[in-house]
Write a protein that holds these residues in place. Structure first.
Motif, PDB file in Angstrom:
ATOM      1  N   THR A  96       0.900  -1.400   0.121  1.00 25.13           N
ATOM      2  CA  THR A  96      -0.102  -0.027   0.030  1.00 25.13           C
ATOM      3  C   THR A  96       0.897   1.186   0.139  1.00 25.13           C
ATOM      4  O   THR A  96       2.056   1.314   0.218  1.00 25.13           O
ATOM      5  N   VAL A  97       0.205   2.413  -0.388  1.00 24.49           N
ATOM      6  CA  VAL A  97       1.001   3.614  -0.330  1.00 24.49           C
ATOM      7  C   VAL A  97       0.351   4.660   0.685  1.00 24.49           C
ATOM      8  O   VAL A  97      -0.670   4.965   0.594  1.00 24.49           O
ATOM      9  N   THR A  98       1.077   5.035   1.508  1.00 23.49           N
ATOM     10  CA  THR A  98       0.887   5.833   2.574  1.00 23.49           C
ATOM     11  C   THR A  98       1.561   7.266   2.449  1.00 23.49           C
ATOM     12  O   THR A  98       2.648   7.398   1.665  1.00 23.49           O
ATOM     13  N   GLU A  99       0.896   8.504   2.988  1.00 25.60           N
ATOM     14  CA  GLU A  99       1.553   9.661   3.129  1.00 25.60           C
ATOM     15  C   GLU A  99       2.397   9.640   4.287  1.00 25.60           C
ATOM     16  O   GLU A  99       2.394   9.207   5.361  1.00 25.60           O
ATOM     17  N   VAL A 100       3.778  10.383   4.092  1.00 27.59           N
ATOM     18  CA  VAL A 100       4.506  11.067   5.199  1.00 27.59           C
ATOM     19  C   VAL A 100       4.309  12.640   5.226  1.00 27.59           C
ATOM     20  O   VAL A 100       4.936  13.229   4.518  1.00 27.59           O
ATOM     21  N   ASP A 101       3.532  12.863   6.301  1.00 32.24           N
ATOM     22  CA  ASP A 101       3.129  14.456   6.080  1.00 32.24           C
ATOM     23  C   ASP A 101       4.566  15.207   6.581  1.00 32.24           C
ATOM     24  O   ASP A 101       4.438  16.524   6.060  1.00 32.24           O
ATOM     25  N   ALA A 102       5.367  14.751   7.409  1.00 33.85           N
ATOM     26  CA  ALA A 102       6.429  15.456   8.098  1.00 33.85           C
ATOM     27  C   ALA A 102       7.687  15.723   7.152  1.00 33.85           C
ATOM     28  O   ALA A 102       8.393  16.313   7.043  1.00 33.85           O
ATOM     29  N   PHE A 103       7.426  14.844   5.850  1.00 32.52           N
ATOM     30  CA  PHE A 103       8.574  15.139   4.823  1.00 32.52           C
ATOM     31  C   PHE A 103       8.623  16.422   4.177  1.00 32.52           C
ATOM     32  O   PHE A 103       7.526  16.867   3.644  1.00 32.52           O
ATOM     33  N   PRO A 104       9.710  16.973   4.269  1.00 27.58           N
ATOM     34  CA  PRO A 104       9.762  18.175   3.393  1.00 27.58           C
ATOM     35  C   PRO A 104       9.494  18.015   1.975  1.00 27.58           C
ATOM     36  O   PRO A 104       9.276  17.201   1.133  1.00 27.58           O
ATOM     37  N   ASP A 105       8.983  19.215   1.276  1.00 31.17           N
ATOM     38  CA  ASP A 105       8.423  19.181   0.062  1.00 31.17           C
ATOM     39  C   ASP A 105       9.362  19.083  -1.196  1.00 31.17           C
ATOM     40  O   ASP A 105       9.090  19.203  -2.403  1.00 31.17           O
ATOM     41  N   GLY A 106      10.685  18.976  -0.822  1.00 28.84           N
ATOM     42  CA  GLY A 106      11.684  18.919  -1.870  1.00 28.84           C
ATOM     43  C   GLY A 106      11.624  17.590  -2.597  1.00 28.84           C
ATOM     44  O   GLY A 106      11.317  16.668  -2.324  1.00 28.84           O
TER      45      GLY A 106
END
Length: 561
Positions: free
Chosen positions: A214-224
């Motif tokens: 599955t594919v989950t999100e990592v919100d803390a990851f910087p946008d680079g």
């Protein structure tokens, strides 16, 4: 008595910098394209063959590739970022293949879904949609796609088209990523002996994390959108113009605010980075740096940032061309290719093809766009670089440059003016994600004798020697061409005396016994002081193999006197 000039080593590549009479006799000149030398023998380059361009009966266009080994089933998967051409609303998302021909959509799959009859309200069971799904993502269930227009809770989303799903229906939500930007993709060991893929487009507002299921999100990851793994940290660039950031040790989901290093200023923004030896090389528009260290803890730093010397005119646009080839870091800059060997300076390595380098279209100091982002890879000791040059009006990747294991350069234009947006090695096979004619999709490169688009296009190959210069007027009697016998076809052999128009001869490649080397005698019978030899071939599914050319000549009677 006649004399003999022997040309029996074709290993040298393209040369357009030196005057033509200074080019070594085993180097093809400006006209030579789409040819290749192995074991001193010259042939037309190998082509590419179409693999597939459809995923789950929905046409897609692969654009970026990542080889990954997922824990799920122990499968080796080629992870692909591409366009799902869904009706009038194409979506850029993830997919994978385990065999190169069949493809599976990748997205958030946890739990099941249902609706109350035909409805635009979808209810989830054991779902966590609030933190993993966004407006603009697509729901795929029962073979049908529909856009998500609202994320109301962990178990409630709204879709654009009413559907009827019974309780317990399996589904995939394909998370949308940027339609235009190049995407950062890399692998990371999350501590569970599992390789996890991280994908970040710098625009979604979170990274995507794929664990094979599955594919989950990592919100803390910087946008680079420039990411790599080094010494158990994840590093990120392009979240702003000036800094490099990194995650917690062995934890790419945790990003401390203090884990950063200012590299440059806004007027000289960062562009990309690569690992070389024991450090990270950071590329800016006009400068380069290296980040050296082992422990990246700002409270107790054991790392240092050092500048790498570059020429005053240095400009860097293409971070995806950075590779390690023949033991050194190589990359394409605005005025050609450079190499870095770990010291404090870089060295230019493409002077011999400067005219070609000058024809690569300049993009300026803007963010890379996926369909014109030059990209490189190393295979079989050869550096492949996909670029777009001034012959392509639409700024599409249309030319491949290869620097071989001997550092000779070869130019491989792609017929039809379309090319490859990405490369990846999968086992011993080189794949390309391509926009090639009408068959956009995934291709096997370095194989076959045609370019497999528009039904299979012939490879137009040409090899041109230097102008061989003689001191006095000379009678060029004949040329003897030694070739490997082929199943079919002819080779066009041409000569130019004193840089005049070519005189053309057609040499059959089928005469001879079994697989013997065959000789073809070409009567020249002309006078001059210089002679240039050229051979061309442009017939689909055919090849040639020239092993040697003997030029038979004799000084004129006037010279003898």
């Amino acid at each position: 008595m006649p004399k003999r000039l022997v040309l029996d080593n074709f290993l040298g590549g393209r040369n357009t910098l030196d005057a033509i009479y200074n080019v070594n006799k085993n180097q093809t000149t400006a006209g030579g394209e789409n040819c290749w030398a192995e074991n001193k023998t010259i042939s037309n380059r190998r082509g590419f063959t179409a693999v597939a361009s459809e995923i789950s009966s929905i046409t897609c266009t692969p654009r970026q590739l990542l080889l990954t080994h997922m824990a799920s089933g122990g499968a080796v998967r080629l992870l692909i970022l591409g366009h799902y051409a869904h009706a009038s609303n194409p979506i850029a998302g993830l997919m994978y293949t385990e065999n190169g021909t069949s493809f599976t959509a990748v997205g958030y799959t946890t739990g099941t879904i249902s609706t109350a009859g035909s409805s635009t309200t979808v209810t989830g069971a054991s779902t966590v949609w609030s933190t993993n799904v966004r407006i603009g993502d697509y729901l795929l269930a029962g073979g049908l796609w529909t856009r998500i227009t609202a994320v109301n809770s962990d178990t409630d989303i709204t879709i654009a088209t009413a559907r009827n799903y019974s309780a317990g229906t399996a589904y995939i939500i394909v998370q949308a990523v940027s339609q235009t930007k190049t995407i950062g993709m890399t692998l990371f060991n999350d501590g569970s002996a599992t390789q996890v893929a991280y994908i970040n487009d710098g625009a979604r507002g979170a990274a995507l994390k794929y664990n094979g299921t599955t594919v989950t999100e990592v919100d803390a990851f910087p946008d680079g959108n420039k990411i790599l793994v080094h010494k158990n940290y994840m590093f990120v660039l392009r979240h702003n113009n000036t800094d490099i950031r990194w995650s917690a040790l062995k934890d790419a989901d945790t990003w401390n605010a203090s884990n950063f290093q200012t590299v440059t200023a806004d007027n000289n923004p960062t562009r990309g980075m690569a690992i070389y030896g024991d450090h990270i090389v950071i590329f800016c528009n006009r400068k380069m740096f290296r980040l050296i260290g082992d422990t990246f803890d700002p409270s107790n730093p054991t790392y240092v940032l050092e500048e790498i010397g570059v020429p005053s005119h240095f400009l860097f646009y293409w971070p995806r061309t950075v590779v390690i080839h023949n033991g050194v870091l190589k990359f394409l800059a605005a005025d050609g290719w450079y190499a870095y060997d770990g010291g404090t300076n870089i060295e230019k390595i493409s002077q011999i093809i400067q005219a070609d380098a000058d024809n690569v279209i300049q993009r300026g100091a803007v963010e890379e766009v996926w369909n014109d982002a030059a990209v490189a890879i190393v295979q079989k000791g050869r550096m492949w670089v996909s670029v777009y040059d001034t012959t392509e009006s639409n700024s599409t990747l249309n030319t491949i440059f290869v620097q071989d294991e001997r550092d000779a350069w070869w130019k491989w234009p792609i017929a039809g003016g379309r090319g490859f947006t990405d490369f990846v090695l999968w086992g011993a096979t080189l794949f390309g994600a391509g926009y090639v004619g009408t068959n956009d999709g995934l291709f096997t490169l370095d194989t076959g004798r045609t370019d497999a688009h528009s039904g299979g296009t012939a490879i137009s190959s040409e090899y041109v020697t230097t102008d061989f210069l003689f001191d006095e007027e000379t009678e060029f009697i004949e040329a003897v061409v030694y070739m490997v016998k082929q199943a079919a076809g002819s080779l066009t052999f041409r000569v130019s005396i004193d840089q005049a128009s070519y005189i053309s001869f057609t040499l059959s490649m089928t005469a001879g016994v079994a697989t013997d080397i065959i000789q073809k005698r070409v009567p020249i019978g002309r006078m001059g002081k210089t002679i240039r030899l050229d051979f061309t071939h442009a017939t689909a599914a055919e090849t040639y193999s020239v092993k040697r050319i003997d030029l038979i000549y004799e000084p004129t009677e006037a010279v003898r006197i």
